[in-house]
Design an enzyme around this catalytic site. Sequence first.
Site, short mmCIF file in Angstrom:
data_model
loop_
_atom_site.label_atom_id
_atom_site.label_comp_id
_atom_site.label_asym_id
_atom_site.label_seq_id
_atom_site.Cartn_x
_atom_site.Cartn_y
_atom_site.Cartn_z
N ASN A 10 -26.28 -47.86 12.08
CA ASN A 10 -27.39 -47.59 11.16
C ASN A 10 -27.65 -48.89 10.40
O ASN A 10 -26.88 -49.23 9.50
CB ASN A 10 -27.02 -46.46 10.20
CG ASN A 10 -28.04 -46.26 9.11
OD1 ASN A 10 -29.17 -46.76 9.20
ND2 ASN A 10 -27.66 -45.53 8.07
N TRP A 11 -28.73 -49.57 10.77
CA TRP A 11 -29.00 -50.88 10.14
C TRP A 11 -29.64 -50.74 8.76
O TRP A 11 -29.84 -51.73 8.07
CB TRP A 11 -29.89 -51.72 11.07
CG TRP A 11 -29.09 -52.48 12.10
CD1 TRP A 11 -27.86 -52.15 12.59
CD2 TRP A 11 -29.47 -53.71 12.76
NE1 TRP A 11 -27.44 -53.09 13.50
CE2 TRP A 11 -28.40 -54.05 13.63
CE3 TRP A 11 -30.58 -54.53 12.70
CZ2 TRP A 11 -28.44 -55.20 14.43
CZ3 TRP A 11 -30.63 -55.67 13.50
CH2 TRP A 11 -29.56 -56.00 14.35
N LYS A 12 -30.01 -49.53 8.36
CA LYS A 12 -30.66 -49.32 7.05
C LYS A 12 -31.82 -50.30 6.89
O LYS A 12 -32.52 -50.57 7.86
CB LYS A 12 -29.63 -49.44 5.92
CG LYS A 12 -28.37 -48.61 6.19
CD LYS A 12 -27.50 -48.48 4.98
CE LYS A 12 -26.19 -47.82 5.36
NZ LYS A 12 -25.42 -47.39 4.22
N HIS A 92 -29.84 -38.57 6.07
CA HIS A 92 -28.85 -39.51 5.51
C HIS A 92 -28.79 -39.32 4.00
O HIS A 92 -29.81 -39.10 3.34
CB HIS A 92 -29.24 -40.95 5.86
CG HIS A 92 -28.13 -41.91 5.60
ND1 HIS A 92 -27.80 -42.34 4.34
CD2 HIS A 92 -27.24 -42.50 6.44
CE1 HIS A 92 -26.76 -43.16 4.42
NE2 HIS A 92 -26.40 -43.28 5.68
N GLU A 94 -28.55 -41.32 1.65
CA GLU A 94 -29.40 -42.24 0.87
C GLU A 94 -30.82 -41.70 0.77
O GLU A 94 -31.50 -41.91 -0.24
CB GLU A 94 -29.35 -43.65 1.49
CG GLU A 94 -27.99 -44.30 1.25
CD GLU A 94 -27.63 -45.43 2.20
OE1 GLU A 94 -28.49 -45.87 2.99
OE2 GLU A 94 -26.46 -45.86 2.16
N GLU A 167 -20.50 -37.63 6.67
CA GLU A 167 -20.44 -38.88 5.93
C GLU A 167 -20.20 -38.59 4.45
O GLU A 167 -21.16 -38.32 3.71
CB GLU A 167 -21.75 -39.65 6.08
CG GLU A 167 -22.11 -40.03 7.49
CD GLU A 167 -23.01 -41.26 7.52
OE1 GLU A 167 -22.62 -42.25 8.12
OE2 GLU A 167 -24.08 -41.23 6.89
N GLY A 173 -20.27 -47.41 2.46
CA GLY A 173 -20.41 -48.76 1.94
C GLY A 173 -19.42 -49.14 0.86
O GLY A 173 -19.60 -50.14 0.17
N SER A 212 -17.62 -46.34 5.95
CA SER A 212 -16.67 -47.46 5.95
C SER A 212 -15.82 -47.54 7.23
O SER A 212 -14.66 -47.94 7.17
CB SER A 212 -15.79 -47.42 4.70
OG SER A 212 -16.58 -47.60 3.54
N GLY A 233 -22.52 -48.12 9.34
CA GLY A 233 -23.53 -48.86 8.61
C GLY A 233 -23.27 -50.35 8.64
O GLY A 233 -23.59 -51.05 9.60
N GLY A 234 -22.64 -50.86 7.59
CA GLY A 234 -22.46 -52.31 7.41
C GLY A 234 -21.86 -53.01 8.62
O GLY A 234 -22.30 -54.11 8.99
C1 PEP Z 1 -23.97 -45.16 6.75
O1 PEP Z 1 -24.75 -45.60 5.92
O2 PEP Z 1 -24.33 -44.28 7.53
C2 PEP Z 1 -22.61 -45.70 6.76
C3 PEP Z 1 -21.69 -45.02 7.36
O3 PEP Z 1 -22.41 -46.90 6.12
P1 PEP Z 1 -21.05 -47.77 6.07
O4 PEP Z 1 -20.49 -47.77 7.48
O5 PEP Z 1 -21.51 -49.12 5.64
O6 PEP Z 1 -20.14 -47.11 5.11
#
Ligand code: PEP
Length: 250
Positions: A10-12, A92, A94, A167, A173, A212, A233-234
């Site tokens: 997920n590049w956001k 999501h 966010e 999640e 993050g 994470s 994500g990251g």
């Molecule tokens: C996400 O935003 O879906 C996510 C899992 O982010 P991260 O891996 O950066 O915690």
Amino acid sequence: MALRKLVAGNWKMHGLAVDLGEVRAIAEASRTADCDVALCLPATLIERAVRAVPGFAIGAQDVHQDDKGAHTGCVSAAMLLDAGARLTIVGHSERREAQGESDSDVRAKADAALLAGLQVILCIGESDAVREAGQAVATVSAQLDASLPHGEGAATGVPARLAVAYEPIWAIGTGKVPSIADIGEMHAALRRRLQAAYGEAGDAVRILYGGSVKASNAAEIFAVPDVDGALVGGASLKAADFLPIVAAAR
Ligand code: PEP
């Protein structure tokens, strides 16, 4: 039943044309992966990424529930398919938080996306306050029940094109990850909810863990029963970070 794992990035709100090299590197290395791999990119990059890596699964991060209409700034499932996307994230945390999306909004988006022919990754997860109050399993189970597609889209798309991503909001993050026992407890509870909703077909819905995930913890998380992949994500922005996670998903 062990399902083929799915590792989705997920590049956001990250990614410009210069970053297509990372998409190419991930797609190239994923051709021989022992799992399904996908990247959910900003809408502006989807079509260029599809052209850059034909055959690789490129997805979106959200979709509107209507086919078309007066919805400034929104994108429909038909538009995503037209751009070459194969899947989309819905719900999501966010977006639930910043855009005020409710469970019923998320359900409508999931139904619309499945009906149009997209795969769906439906996100759910608890806050740290809920986890500390000992209410995580009950809260997330209720969130799943209220967000799961159940309309015409569900009839055509469950279970083959639906994945659920657990999640925990406090893990996204932050570098924090639930204990392996807590992940196992949650995924087992979610599997029971999927079976209650869809019968035997609920066994084939992949349940991803997200929050994470990185190279150093992926193998341990993937070994938990009913963890059928990850939403990352990251660590999905760079091939060097993402590919070891893909490699851990066997
Ligand atoms: C996400 O935003 O879906 C996510 C899992 O982010 P991260 O891996 O950066 O915690």
